[in-house]
Structures are given as structure tokens and as C-alpha cells.
Design a protein around this motif. Sequence first.
Motif, mmCIF file in Angstrom:
data_model
loop_
_atom_site.group_PDB
_atom_site.id
_atom_site.type_symbol
_atom_site.label_atom_id
_atom_site.label_comp_id
_atom_site.label_asym_id
_atom_site.label_seq_id
_atom_site.Cartn_x
_atom_site.Cartn_y
_atom_site.Cartn_z
ATOM 1 N N GLU A 470 0.838 -1.209 0.000
ATOM 2 C CA GLU A 470 0.000 0.000 0.000
ATOM 3 C C GLU A 470 0.872 1.259 0.000
ATOM 4 O O GLU A 470 0.559 2.230 -0.684
ATOM 5 N N VAL A 471 1.944 1.233 0.792
ATOM 6 C CA VAL A 471 2.832 2.399 0.837
ATOM 7 C C VAL A 471 3.552 2.559 -0.502
ATOM 8 O O VAL A 471 3.694 3.674 -1.020
ATOM 9 N N LEU A 474 1.096 4.077 -2.866
ATOM 10 C CA LEU A 474 0.874 5.506 -2.571
ATOM 11 C C LEU A 474 2.007 6.358 -3.126
ATOM 12 O O LEU A 474 1.777 7.422 -3.709
ATOM 13 N N GLN A 475 3.229 5.872 -2.945
ATOM 14 C CA GLN A 475 4.385 6.636 -3.414
ATOM 15 C C GLN A 475 4.366 6.753 -4.935
ATOM 16 O O GLN A 475 4.714 7.792 -5.490
ATOM 17 N N ARG A 477 1.745 6.836 -6.741
ATOM 18 C CA ARG A 477 0.705 7.801 -7.119
ATOM 19 C C ARG A 477 1.172 9.231 -6.853
ATOM 20 O O ARG A 477 0.781 10.158 -7.568
ATOM 21 N N ILE A 478 1.997 9.392 -5.835
ATOM 22 C CA ILE A 478 2.573 10.728 -5.605
ATOM 23 C C ILE A 478 3.554 11.054 -6.731
ATOM 24 O O ILE A 478 3.555 12.166 -7.278
ATOM 25 N N LYS A 479 4.359 10.079 -7.100
ATOM 26 C CA LYS A 479 5.261 10.284 -8.248
ATOM 27 C C LYS A 479 4.441 10.678 -9.482
ATOM 28 O O LYS A 479 4.832 11.584 -10.239
ATOM 29 N N ASP A 480 3.307 10.015 -9.679
ATOM 30 C CA ASP A 480 2.449 10.327 -10.831
ATOM 31 C C ASP A 480 1.971 11.776 -10.818
ATOM 32 O O ASP A 480 1.795 12.390 -11.866
ATOM 33 N N VAL A 481 1.731 12.294 -9.632
ATOM 34 C CA VAL A 481 1.287 13.690 -9.531
ATOM 35 C C VAL A 481 2.385 14.620 -10.034
ATOM 36 O O VAL A 481 2.132 15.576 -10.759
ATOM 37 N N ALA A 493 14.759 5.616 -5.546
ATOM 38 C CA ALA A 493 14.025 6.130 -4.374
ATOM 39 C C ALA A 493 12.761 5.341 -4.041
ATOM 40 O O ALA A 493 12.482 5.079 -2.891
ATOM 41 N N ILE A 494 11.957 5.018 -5.041
ATOM 42 C CA ILE A 494 10.722 4.268 -4.777
ATOM 43 C C ILE A 494 10.631 3.096 -5.744
ATOM 44 O O ILE A 494 11.299 3.081 -6.776
ATOM 45 N N THR B 180 -7.941 1.383 4.358
ATOM 46 C CA THR B 180 -6.645 0.703 4.472
ATOM 47 C C THR B 180 -5.822 1.305 5.609
ATOM 48 O O THR B 180 -5.776 2.526 5.758
ATOM 49 N N ILE B 182 -2.119 1.948 6.947
ATOM 50 C CA ILE B 182 -0.698 1.921 6.552
ATOM 51 C C ILE B 182 0.173 2.393 7.707
ATOM 52 O O ILE B 182 -0.302 3.031 8.649
ATOM 53 N N HIS B 183 1.450 2.060 7.585
ATOM 54 C CA HIS B 183 2.449 2.512 8.544
ATOM 55 C C HIS B 183 3.499 3.307 7.772
ATOM 56 O O HIS B 183 3.998 2.841 6.753
ATOM 57 N N GLY B 194 12.372 5.846 0.883
ATOM 58 C CA GLY B 194 11.214 6.352 0.152
ATOM 59 C C GLY B 194 10.829 7.771 0.539
ATOM 60 O O GLY B 194 11.594 8.494 1.188
ATOM 61 N N TYR B 195 9.633 8.173 0.092
ATOM 62 C CA TYR B 195 9.177 9.541 0.348
ATOM 63 C C TYR B 195 8.781 9.713 1.813
ATOM 64 O O TYR B 195 8.349 8.764 2.468
ATOM 65 N N LEU B 197 6.382 10.284 3.817
ATOM 66 C CA LEU B 197 4.933 10.340 3.991
ATOM 67 C C LEU B 197 4.560 10.810 5.394
ATOM 68 O O LEU B 197 3.535 11.467 5.586
ATOM 69 N N LEU B 474 -0.937 21.787 -6.859
ATOM 70 C CA LEU B 474 -0.197 20.571 -6.454
ATOM 71 C C LEU B 474 -0.835 19.933 -5.231
ATOM 72 O O LEU B 474 -0.974 18.717 -5.149
ATOM 73 N N ARG B 477 -3.856 18.095 -6.034
ATOM 74 C CA ARG B 477 -3.587 16.814 -6.692
ATOM 75 C C ARG B 477 -3.100 15.783 -5.683
ATOM 76 O O ARG B 477 -3.367 14.589 -5.823
ATOM 77 N N VAL B 481 -4.935 12.177 -4.593
ATOM 78 C CA VAL B 481 -4.309 10.858 -4.445
ATOM 79 C C VAL B 481 -4.858 10.150 -3.206
ATOM 80 O O VAL B 481 -5.158 8.961 -3.226
#
Lengths: 495, 495
Positions: A470-471, A474-475, A477-481, A493-494, B180, B182-183, B194-195, B197, B474, B477, B481
Motif C-alpha cells: 500500500e505504501v 501511494l508513493q 501515485r505521488i510520483k504520478d502527480v 528512491a521508490i 486501508t 498503513i504505517h 522512500g518519500y 509520507l 499541487l 492533486r 491521491v
Amino acid sequence: MSTSDDDVLEALRSTFSPHTLTTDPAELDAHAVDKGPLEHWQVHVPRAVVFAESVEDVQTLVRLSAEHRFPLVTRGAGTSVSGGANSTEGSVVLSLTRMNQILAMRPEDEVAVVEPGVINADLNAAAAEHGLMYAPDPASYRISTIGGNVATNAGGLRCAKYGVTRDSVLALDVVLADGTLIHTGQATFKGVAGYDLTSLFVGSEGTLGIVVGVTVRLRHLSRHTETIAAFFDELTTAAQGVLEIGKARVQPAITELLDRNTMVALDQAQGSDLAGRGNTLLLIQTDGHGAAIEAEIIREVLRGLGATVSDPGSAESERLIELRRHARGDGIATEVRVGEDVAVPRSKLVDYIRAIEDLAEEHQVQLKVVAHAGDGNLHPTFSVPSSELSPESGPETSPDDDAGSPALPEAAPVTLDAAEGDLPASAMSRLHAALDGSVRLALEMGGTITGEHGIGTYKLRWLDWEQSAEVIALQRRIKDVFDPEYRLNPGRAIL
Amino acid sequence: MSTSDDDVLEALRSTFSPHTLTTDPAELDAHAVDKGPLEHWQVHVPRAVVFAESVEDVQTLVRLSAEHRFPLVTRGAGTSVSGGANSTEGSVVLSLTRMNQILAMRPEDEVAVVEPGVINADLNAAAAEHGLMYAPDPASYRISTIGGNVATNAGGLRCAKYGVTRDSVLALDVVLADGTLIHTGQATFKGVAGYDLTSLFVGSEGTLGIVVGVTVRLRHLSRHTETIAAFFDELTTAAQGVLEIGKARVQPAITELLDRNTMVALDQAQGSDLAGRGNTLLLIQTDGHGAAIEAEIIREVLRGLGATVSDPGSAESERLIELRRHARGDGIATEVRVGEDVAVPRSKLVDYIRAIEDLAEEHQVQLKVVAHAGDGNLHPTFSVPSSELSPESGPETSPDDDAGSPALPEAAPVTLDAAEGDLPASAMSRLHAALDGSVRLALEMGGTITGEHGIGTYKLRWLDWEQSAEVIALQRRIKDVFDPEYRLNPGRAIL
């Protein structure tokens, strides 16, 4: 995906002067890799390198990349030890090293504004004139750039007290994937307007946008420091010492732990006799107006645990901490090394080190451990003798936190596969097994696969050990933005 | 958009027991508003309140909200002073106050894991047993929850030294808009996989997900503090004092600036004579093992500027800082007040205060200023005498950082419009003009519209003064997400 090489080069040449754009093969090679371990098939020579000199240069290049659909790999000094700055297939490298001006130094606000190519040490030198410092101090600080530090959310030795890069970044200027320039954050220490885009960009390894300006918070440069070297017979007692210092409510600026094998390596390189004095070394530095008081408390605590503790003002302690900070102290040409960068909760330091010692024995590989013990960030280095590998294998780079030290020769990428192909596969697979095991263990103890080096390309293979599906989703989808065409530093990175 | 009220209530009733779900009108009213200024047409009584007792309760409710398409307003203690916890039209309020357990206290790691409904002061009390503290200290800390603090990235008095909430949050458990769990982040001080979050959720005012677990970093609870009260004839000199303390490289734990009108208000409330002793008061606290040394440096610096400085161990100074911390000290029933929360670069403190003094005079409103001067975060309070407004207007709440103090009666929402409708529109429009002007001035000086209170609903009208259209887009957007149906705390934090 991308336009033909000729079209791309023509577009670049019609836009940038030869001063700014290069396709010189030596330059292309130099910009293909960073200081991370890279298997030979991962090396991609870029189409060109653009040395941007302004925000407009960056915007122009990004717009070209959108038009002609080529990937852009943005790069500072190239000191990533995780493959965060390696070139990718068909990419153009954007070098920000020429954007190296300190745009504003505002000592009363304890704030500076810099271009991304400013060297960490240069910012510190400029700040020091005003009694200030820029706290994040990766071991590469004498050559790495603030932009690169931001991209990886770089750490260092002083983090337990002063925080990581993110904690010193107040605002960013970022060129987005369509060439738009945005400003995030604020020039004040506090600010909570909207989402924290600044923190989202910090540590995103250039995959969400290109940082072209950084507003940093500065902190007071201490007038007083005290350095303590404490030798312990037992690793367990040294780790206990770290916790006891906490219980005495002292927050040292630096708390480094060196294991016996690290001391042996230092002795070999320096002609010293550290290993004759103990099996584990703690190097601790206090700072601030209470530095002497704190150092005295620490000395008492550690002596109480049976450590041999340096006296106040010990010149050797100062020298050791500089050695730890600046030098790898282990320029050994007879081994192939791969280092790691896990972090575990501080109370697990001993358990973790014991477990990877077992792992090293199990896989018949050598192990050295240094740790930023104050924050549980460890840099174990696993190695096998070069004699087990190809005779033409030279010394390999180690992705520990000291890679990139200017004391080192410019490192060639580690070509693990080549070595593997040449001679005993078993040596390399033992090394890999030990590495994988050490990462797995860190996660099992509640830790992370990377404390401060970043995922880059090298650690992608472990990322889904740490992050849930899931994480990861999510990442993406953030990249997609930010970059739906995956043109900005793709593949790092992801997942 | 949403299913009919009956369907929603039926679905809720068939899912949650009466112990967990309420539609009692008094409860609904109590959960409609927080402590932010709210115009009467903005008050929306929720359909129901669900008191979640587990992560599963939260997930179940979120899934119901997805199925029946009703908005969810998540809420802790409801101490937001920006309207971040107000109910919205057709919403169900999710109260997390019953999820108030400290799940883990790991003193050796200097880490705790808490449910979101844990009161800040309760976490601090539990940490203190181990010589630790949770550093972020909003004035509401005795009643506000960690979840609410995370939602707003709450600040407080100690931020210049110890950072804001974001700097103490290591990891989060978050229920996303589809239910969902998430952690994010890691349990260690460092981690760059990763990002970030975690930082994205911190300060997002519940609009991206529902925080159901928080892993926080703790810090040493100082054994030593020294408190200094310094009276100045001139505001300019006091602000200069803040900068000179920085030049002496001392980082106080607390640096509060109180202007003359604040002292007058304190004198009226407390029977003291602060205003007779100077026109500006700096209240400074040092901590840590060097507290006494730092305090002595500060006293020297401030005496050198001509201030009247308290002696070491001054009981009055301690009392004053507690007063500043805990009490509004201005429970004046004869005025209508609206406070602000801007931040400016520290060097602009004087310019800013002078400018808003002029503004207050121009618009014929009263002004009091307190500031977390160490980080340039100001809380000016503008007021007009109640006598200029409707006689039935009672005392109004002030969205300054002290709202929510338990010393205060439970506050009714400020019904500015009602007041405006009743009597001299000019008084309210003068107040509004002064407020708008003060926010504009902060931005012109390189500051922000909100240092620590968040945007909520109240400050949305200023957000595009600070943020560009590109940044606003931004953020939308990113919201898309996480919550494309805008079901989670809609209508706050971003435009």
C-alpha cells in the motif's frame, strides 16, 4: 519512449552553448556513475551533460526533456553511495555544480539561502564567519553539495542532537517536471500553511522535482567542544554506556562506536595501537556552553562501567574523532567491501552487532562495524579477501558513510558482477548473503534499511522488505502527480 | 453527494453500539465547533458522533463513509483555534478521544508509541518518570491530544530549541480514505527509505488520512532550568536582545516577548505591576546541563542593553513564565478579540510590531502582542470594545495560542457575523481590516500567515496570499491521491 539520439542532441545543441553542454566521452563517463556499488550492466553513459548556471537553464532543459521525452538525471557532486546519481538509459545528466552561490546569509535570522551546488563545507565556512553552522554533516561534507544532501535527506555524525537535513531545510525552490518553478515552505523556523511539500521533496532523490534553491536554518557554532575516547573490553558495556549517557540526560553532539575490527584497520592504516587498548571504542563529543559539564558527567558514567576514558583536553581524542569523521581509515587494497547503512532502535545496538557478527561467521566474510550510536545508525562493512576474486579486481568502493572523502582517490564503480563472473562466485554470493541477512535483521529489530544514505538504485531490492504494498502504491501515485512520465531521476528512491 | 440522513444513521446504528455512537443533540452541538473563530453560518451540526475505541472502529467508519458518501470530520480535544476541527455539512464526527492509551514507552530508545487521543500532558507525565519529555508544547498541552497536535503540526514555546511536532514524530499509523491501514516512517531517529509520507501527514489537518497511532521521539527532561525576566524601556532594545543572545551563541529553551499592552492586561488580571517596570518584557528560560552558564551570559547581554534583569533563582520569573504558558491573563469580558499567529524572520520582529501598532492606530483597534521571539512567531491580538458591538455579545474567544487553556470557560464560537449584523459594522470591519493588514505585512516581511495554528477553515481566506496557484494546484492533486472524494475533513488546510 524518447526521441532519437540525434534529435535530442540537436535540440540540446541548438539551445545550450558548448560551455554549458558537453558530449565529451570522458565527461559522459565521469557523469555515468556515482560512488554507489553498481553492477556493470547498470552503467549507462548519458547522452549529454548540461551544466546549468541558472534556474532558467534548468527550466529550459526540463522543458526540452518534456518535449523530446528523454529522462533527466540531476546530479550534484555525485557522492551518493546508493546509486542515487547514476545515469539511466537514454538520459541527459543535469549537473548543478555550477549553481554554487550562497545567495543570502542572514545571521540575525540564522538563515541562509543557497543554490543547490554549494558545497556543504563552503556553506559551513561562510556561516562560521557569523558564529553559525549548518548542522547536517555527512562524511562527504567537504565535497558534497547541499542539493545532493537535500535529495538524500543526508545525515551525519551530529544528527541525534541537531537533526537530519530535513530538520535544517525551511524552504525550497523547485522546478517541476513541466518546467514550472515553485516555492515551498517559508523562511521562518515555524510555518504550517498547507501540506509540507518541503519535506516531501527532501529525501525524494530528485524524483519529484529539481531543487534549485534551498533556504536553510543555521545553528550556533559552539565555542566549546570536549571530546572523549573511551575504550571498553566488551561491546555490550560500550553500548550500555550509550544508554547510560542518555539516562544521565546528556545529549552529546557526536557518539560514535567503533568495533575491534575497525580499530585493527585504523591501526594498520595509522600505525596506532587502538586495538591493544580495548575491544570497543566510543568517541563522544559534547558542545555548547555546557560542554565541559556534560563531558565530566559522561566520563564519570563511562568510568563507572569500567571503561578506560581519556582525560579532559585529550589531543588523541580530538585526532580520533577527526579520523573517524574524515578518513575511511581502511584503504585496504586486498579486500572487496560492501558497506551498509541500517538503523535500529538504540537499545538494540548490541543485539544487532552480535547478530551480524554471527552472520559474518556463518557466511565466512569479514565484518567491521562503526555506528552513529546516538541514533542507532550503523555502518557495518562486510568484505572478502580480494584473493578470492579476480586478480585484476582493484580495491572496491564501500558504500559506507565515508565514501566520497576527498582523501580518497576517485573511485571506480564497484563491478560486483564482473568480479562474480571472473572467480569464485561463492565469495560474492557469501557477501551478498551476509548483506541481505544484515538488512533483514535490522528490519526484524524494528529498524530501517537505510538510516541516511537513501535508496538510490542500490537498495531498491530491499525496499519492499520495509514498505508495504500500500505504501509503495501511494508513493507511485505521488510520483504520478509530480512526474507522470517518469522523466526525473527515474528508477530510484521508490519502487 | 451523500446518502440520505436516514440511510446514514441506519447504517451507523446497525454498525456501532449506542456506547460508541451518539446522536444526542447536546453532544452533536458540542462536536460541531472547536475553539476557532467561526461565523454563525459556518456552524454545521454533525449527523452523529462516533467515539472510536480501536483502529478497527476507525476503519469500519471510514468504509461506511465511503459506501454512503458522507464526510468525516476527525477530532481530538477540539482545541483548534483555526477551525480545523469544526464539523462540516452532512458530516459525521469521528472522535478519537477514547483512543488514549500509551501503547509503548521505551525510555532507552527515547521513543514512545501512543494512540492519537493521548493528551500531550499525559504523555509528558509518563515520559517524566523516565527523565524524558515530549518536546512540542502548545499552550493547550494540558488538554489537547497528540493526534490533534500531529494534525496541525503544533508548535509551542520550546520550538526554537526543540523543534515543532513534525520534528518529534518518527512514524505514523494511518487509516486511508478507503479504510486501508498503513504505517509510515520508522521507529529510529533516522530513516530515509522512500518519500517522507510521515511529514506529509503531519500538519495535513486530517485531510489525507486518519492518524491512529503515533511513534514519537522523546528528549531529555532537563534537571536544570533558569528563568530570566528582563524589562526594557524600548521594544526595539528587547528585540535587539533576542538577536544579541543569538550572537552570544546561546539557544534558550524559551524566549517570549510581551508588549506593554500585554503587561497591562496581565496587571489587571493579576494585580501585578509589570507595566510600571518597563514597556517590553522578555521571559527567557535556559535548560540542560549548561543552563546556569547560559543564563549568566544572557543576563550579561541584556544588562548591557540597559534592561532590568531578574537575579538568578528569581521566583517571580518562574511565576511569569508559568503565567505566560498557562494563562491568557486577559480574560476581559469587555472586548471582542481576534488573535493572530503569523511568523516573520527574527530580525523583522521590531519592524513588524511597529507596523502593526501603526495598523492598529489606523483602524482604531486595540492591540496586544506576545511573541515566541526565538522563532519569530507572533500572536498579536486585535480587539475592539464590546460596547461598540451588540450588548448581548459576550466575551469572545481569541484564536491566539493560549485558547484551550483549562483555566478558561468552555468557549462559544465567535459569531463575528452575528455581531456584525447587530451593531456598528464599522467596529467589526475595522477589526477585519487590521487582521488582514497584519497578515499582509507578515508576508511582505518574508513571513508566513500561520506559524503554528494551521489553516483550518479560518485562515483559508489568506492562503492564496501566501501560496502560488501552482502550489495550490499541487496540493489539490495530492489530496486527490489520498482522498479523491473529499470525504476526510473537507474544506480545510488547503484551497
